[in-house]
Design a protein around this motif. Structure first.
Motif, PDB file in Angstrom:
ATOM      1  N   ARG A 181       0.817  -1.219   0.000  1.00 52.16           N
ATOM      2  CA  ARG A 181       0.000   0.000   0.000  1.00 52.16           C
ATOM      3  C   ARG A 181       0.845   1.262   0.000  1.00 52.16           C
ATOM      4  N   THR A 182       1.960   1.240   0.702  1.00 50.54           N
ATOM      5  CA  THR A 182       2.738   2.465   0.903  1.00 50.54           C
ATOM      6  C   THR A 182       4.022   2.522   0.087  1.00 50.54           C
ATOM      7  N   GLY A 183       4.423   1.384  -0.490  1.00 49.67           N
ATOM      8  CA  GLY A 183       5.697   1.361  -1.192  1.00 49.67           C
ATOM      9  C   GLY A 183       6.867   1.458  -0.240  1.00 49.67           C
ATOM     10  N   ALA A 184       6.689   0.995   0.996  1.00 52.25           N
ATOM     11  CA  ALA A 184       7.729   1.127   2.021  1.00 52.25           C
ATOM     12  C   ALA A 184       8.916   0.221   1.738  1.00 52.25           C
ATOM     13  N   LEU A 185      10.068   0.656   2.235  1.00 47.99           N
ATOM     14  CA  LEU A 185      11.279  -0.155   2.210  1.00 47.99           C
ATOM     15  C   LEU A 185      11.577  -0.612   3.625  1.00 47.99           C
ATOM     16  N   VAL A 186      11.999  -1.865   3.786  1.00 51.29           N
ATOM     17  CA  VAL A 186      12.266  -2.420   5.111  1.00 51.29           C
ATOM     18  C   VAL A 186      13.692  -2.951   5.138  1.00 51.29           C
ATOM     19  N   TYR A 187      14.478  -2.479   6.109  1.00 48.80           N
ATOM     20  CA  TYR A 187      15.872  -2.904   6.238  1.00 48.80           C
ATOM     21  C   TYR A 187      16.125  -3.437   7.645  1.00 48.80           C
ATOM     22  N   ASP A 188      16.865  -4.557   7.705  1.00 50.03           N
ATOM     23  CA  ASP A 188      17.259  -5.094   9.005  1.00 50.03           C
ATOM     24  C   ASP A 188      18.719  -5.559   9.000  1.00 50.03           C
ATOM     25  N   ASP A 189      19.477  -5.131   7.979  1.00 55.29           N
ATOM     26  CA  ASP A 189      20.881  -5.530   7.895  1.00 55.29           C
ATOM     27  C   ASP A 189      21.713  -4.708   8.879  1.00 55.29           C
ATOM     28  N   PRO A 190      22.902  -5.161   9.227  1.00 58.12           N
ATOM     29  CA  PRO A 190      23.731  -4.474  10.230  1.00 58.12           C
ATOM     30  C   PRO A 190      24.015  -3.013   9.904  1.00 58.12           C
ATOM     31  N   GLU A 191      24.259  -2.705   8.634  1.00 54.72           N
ATOM     32  CA  GLU A 191      24.577  -1.328   8.268  1.00 54.72           C
ATOM     33  C   GLU A 191      23.394  -0.400   8.518  1.00 54.72           C
ATOM     34  N   ALA A 192      22.198  -0.900   8.205  1.00 53.84           N
ATOM     35  CA  ALA A 192      21.001  -0.095   8.456  1.00 53.84           C
ATOM     36  C   ALA A 192      20.740   0.037   9.948  1.00 53.84           C
ATOM     37  N   MET A 193      20.906  -1.060  10.694  1.00 51.38           N
ATOM     38  CA  MET A 193      20.655  -1.038  12.132  1.00 51.38           C
ATOM     39  C   MET A 193      21.650  -0.135  12.865  1.00 51.38           C
ATOM     40  N   ASN A 194      22.856   0.017  12.306  1.00 44.87           N
ATOM     41  CA  ASN A 194      23.879   0.856  12.934  1.00 44.87           C
ATOM     42  C   ASN A 194      23.898   2.277  12.391  1.00 44.87           C
ATOM     43  N   ALA A 195      23.003   2.565  11.437  1.00 42.12           N
ATOM     44  CA  ALA A 195      22.884   3.921  10.879  1.00 42.12           C
ATOM     45  C   ALA A 195      24.221   4.429  10.357  1.00 42.12           C
ATOM     46  N   GLY A 196      24.948   3.577   9.641  1.00 40.40           N
ATOM     47  CA  GLY A 196      26.259   3.958   9.132  1.00 40.40           C
ATOM     48  C   GLY A 196      26.185   4.840   7.901  1.00 40.40           C
ATOM     49  N   PRO A 197      27.286   5.503   7.540  1.00 43.55           N
ATOM     50  CA  PRO A 197      27.316   6.377   6.359  1.00 43.55           C
ATOM     51  C   PRO A 197      26.951   5.646   5.070  1.00 43.55           C
ATOM     52  N   SER A 198      27.350   4.375   4.967  1.00 44.98           N
ATOM     53  CA  SER A 198      27.032   3.627   3.745  1.00 44.98           C
ATOM     54  C   SER A 198      25.530   3.398   3.606  1.00 44.98           C
ATOM     55  N   PHE A 199      24.838   3.338   4.735  1.00 42.18           N
ATOM     56  CA  PHE A 199      23.379   3.197   4.673  1.00 42.18           C
ATOM     57  C   PHE A 199      22.754   4.481   4.123  1.00 42.18           C
ATOM     58  N   LEU A 200      23.277   5.635   4.541  1.00 42.20           N
ATOM     59  CA  LEU A 200      22.793   6.905   3.985  1.00 42.20           C
ATOM     60  C   LEU A 200      23.068   6.957   2.486  1.00 42.20           C
ATOM     61  N   LYS A 201      24.240   6.466   2.079  1.00 41.10           N
ATOM     62  CA  LYS A 201      24.576   6.448   0.655  1.00 41.10           C
ATOM     63  C   LYS A 201      23.620   5.545  -0.109  1.00 41.10           C
ATOM     64  N   ARG A 202      23.285   4.403   0.486  1.00 39.93           N
ATOM     65  CA  ARG A 202      22.347   3.485  -0.155  1.00 39.93           C
ATOM     66  C   ARG A 202      20.989   4.151  -0.375  1.00 39.93           C
ATOM     67  N   MET A 203      20.602   5.018   0.562  1.00 43.69           N
ATOM     68  CA  MET A 203      19.328   5.724   0.450  1.00 43.69           C
ATOM     69  C   MET A 203      19.455   7.012  -0.357  1.00 43.69           C
ATOM     70  N   SER A 204      20.628   7.221  -0.964  1.00 40.94           N
ATOM     71  CA  SER A 204      20.881   8.409  -1.789  1.00 40.94           C
ATOM     72  C   SER A 204      20.778   9.701  -0.989  1.00 40.94           C
TER      73      SER A 204
END
Length: 665
Positions: A181-204
């Protein structure tokens, strides 16, 4: 380039645009894709039966059974081929025109659409996720850390109200239906859980891109804080402007917001809203159901009865409720009495007594180590039924809370008393009343967490004290104690003004207007109320004046004895708030020591010691003149603490009146 070549280019470009639009449609607006897939399928089936029925009927006129079977097979095959081989046969039968050709190809287009969309929904999750991740660079990002029923519900509301890219980070499960319904993205990998810079890069997320709001809403307050801190570091490393960032967070203390706020050399979030669930629940209870509503006042704004409050449960929520009761339950002419039942009171009251000694030393607060389902409790309710004004259940267990709430209501009803009972939990407030449908107020609500109305009045009060400047910026820079002070003042006077009928276009029915006869709680207004303060018909009390006249009317009414009683109530409220924040009165010895410090450093406040939480103004109203004279004798100023209370009441009432009238609070 020839005209033929040019037309080919145009066709290719238009076809590419349509194809891209379909991909975007499949991946972004998933909420409607399923519905249109079904509609497209039905259109394709109906059109296919017409097309292939006409063709097969013409070719097998003498064998109708064969014609029917071939039609069914051809319609089925239509969903798996381009349809080129049957076009000429169809237009040869029905006529060759632009309309028949368009009909033929539209039917095949809908067949193609339904097949592709079904495949995308069924097996294309990874492809869709990649494409949605790419689309993050074009929208504001709403990132929710913590997957639970409340955060999922909140995320869906946010996606419905705004065009955003919704991202969940956490180990919980988000229903496929919501993702679709919302087009949501769901992440549970370590980089996403740790809010690292590479996660921000992945989200552009990069410098100069759209805004990102972090909502740390997991049930673990410490994890929320840690995630917010790590995300702040990554945002700083990625060189994201604070103006493009926001933080909404549940934490163990709202005061943590100050250290996460961007300020001068301290990199932080551009906007920060931190909530302590206990504080939020207690604030919402008394904002929706002020203690003032159960008190009788005379025509001079003076309370005519005491506030007897019964509370069950003294855990985290119960303790926060008691602090709020003391801060908001003070009225000139009234005495506050609080009786608390909890079978484990002797095991859980230690920290509270150590942190807030002034509450127990200066107010009538008593505890009983008994279960609210015991005969000790039921006998107490019977004996005090006529005196009770407000009942709160804060057991932390909804099943137990319901049992106690309805049991209490039944006992009161047997005594001819019909009081509402309020159950308070981290996520909701439940109002139970005799024979009435229960009313549930959600604590985790998008308007409360992301809206502006809850703190709108507090912000303006803070701006009034600051003076010139931007109110929003001043509120961002406001320390925790000052925010709590402004909130307490706003919530208290909002409820009291409502009760006294001083609100423009007031919508509540239990009011008293200055100059009218006294009105008791739950008593209807009568003809004794001056007509100039009433709407036509049986509507609730209101001022029938313009914005300017409203302010002038309030200034006229809040004067003389009426003003004096409100100022006394305000002083009582101010003392209750300070006691609820851990402050205690100053001894003469402590005041003398502050005087000596002031004589060495004139920036020292003689009557206020923030470090040791002591305040010299925690004295009765009648002692304030002597205190003012004492301070002035050393500072040479002209401080008048009574007059400060009078001016504060008039100023805050004016602010509230104007904001309510404009619909900004």
């Amino acid at each position: 380039m020839t005209s033929v070549d040019m037309s080919s280019v145009v066709i290719i470009l238009v076809a590419a645009a349509v194809f891209l639009a379909l991909i975007v449609w499949f991946t972004v607006d998933v909420r409607h894709v399923k519905k249109w897939t079904g509609i497209s399928f039905l259109i394709a089936i109906a059109g296919g039966l017409i097309i292939y029925g006409a063709i097969d009927a013409d070719q097998f006129k003498d064998m109708p059974v064969i014609a029917v079977l071939r039609t069914v097979v051809h319609v089925g095959r239509m969903f798996g081929n381009a349809g080129d081989g049957s076009h000429d046969a169809f237009v040869g039968i029905v006529g060759d025109s632009i309309f028949t050709s368009m009909f033929y190809w539209l039917v095949h287009f809908f067949a193609y659409y339904s097949v592709v969309s079904a495949l995308v929904l069924a097996i294309g999750k990874d492809i869709v996720k990649i494409f949605r991740t790419w689309l993050l660079r074009f929208r504001d990002i709403e990132l929710i850390y913590g997957i639970n029923d409340d955060s999922i519900r909140l995320g869906e509301t946010l996606a419905r109200n705004r065009r955003i890219s919704l991202v969940f980070v956490g180990t919980g499960s988000v229903p496929d239906s919501l993702v679709n319904r919302t087009g949501a993205l769901v992440y549970d990998d370590p980089e996403a859980m740790n809010a690292g810079p590479s996660f921000l890069k992945r989200m552009s997320v990069k410098k100069g891109t759209a805004k990102i709001r972090i909502s740390a809403l997991s049930m673990d307050d410490e994890a929320n804080y840690s995630y917010a801190v790590r995300m702040r570091s990554s945002l700083k490393e990625t060189d994201i402007s604070p103006s493009n960032t926001e933080l909404v967070m549940f934490a163990r203390a709202a005061s943590l917001g100050n250290e996460l706020q961007n300020f001068e050399d301290n990199y932080g979030y551009g906007s920060v809203k931190v909530f302590d669930r206990r504080e939020l629940a207690s604030r919402l209870l008394f904002r929706e159901h002020p203690i003032a509503d159960v008190i009788t006042f005379d025509d001079k704004g003076r309370a005519m009865d005491d506030a007897h409050i019964l509370m069950v449960g003294f855990g985290n929520i119960g303790q926060e409720m008691l602090r709020r009761i003391v801060a908001l339950g003070q009225f000139e002419g009234s005495t506050l009495h609080v009786h608390i039942f909890d079978p484990a009171i002797d095991k859980i009251d230690g920290y509270f007594k150590a942190r807030y000694p002034g509450l127990l030393d200066n107010y009538d607060i008593s505890f009983k180590a008994a279960d609210a389902r015991s005969s000790i409790y039921t006998e107490y309710v019977r004996e005090e039924a006529e005196n009770l004004k407000y009942i709160i259940i804060a057991t932390g267990n909804e099943s137990v809370g319901n049992e106690i709430a309805y049991g209490t209501i039944d006992i009161l009803a047997s005594c001819g008393i019909y009081l509402p009972v309020y159950q308070c939990y981290y996520d909701k407030i439940i109002r139970n009343h005799y024979k009435d449908e229960c009313i549930v107020t959600k604590v985790i609500d998008d308007e409360i967490l992301y809206g502006t109305k809850l703190d709108a009045i507090s912000k303006e009060i803070n701006h009034f004290y600051y003076g010139e400047g931007d109110a929003d910026e001043q509120w961002k820079r406001c320390d925790y104690f000052s925010r709590m002070s402004c909130n307490a003042s706003a919530d208290y006077l909002l409820g009291l003004m409502n009760r006294l009928g001083l609100m423009p276009a007031s919508t509540k029915s239990e009011k008293l207007v200055a100059g009218s006869s006294s009105i008791k709680p739950n008593e209807s207004e009568d003809e004794s109320i001056p007509s100039k303060f009433m709407e036509s018909g049986d509507e609730s009390l209101a001022y029938k004046t313009s914005n300017c006249e409203i302010s002038n009317t309030i200034s006229d009414i809040i004067s003389g004895e009426f003003l004096e009683n409100l100022a006394k109530s305000e002083h009582l409220r101010w003392m209750g708030f300070h006691y609820s924040m851990g402050y205690q009165p100053m001894t003469k010895k402590q005041i003398d020591e502050r005087v000596r410090l002031y004589q060495k450093d004139s920036s020292v406040r003689i009557l206020k010691d923030v470090e040791h939480k002591r305040h010299g103004c925690l004295v009765p109203w009648d002692d304030l003149d002597e205190l003012s004279d004492f301070e002035n004798s050393y500072t040479g100023k002209n401080v008048d603490y009574k007059q400060m209370d009078r001016e504060n009441v008039k100023a805050v009432c004016k602010i509230i009146s104007q904001m309510i009238d404009k619909g900004t609070a």
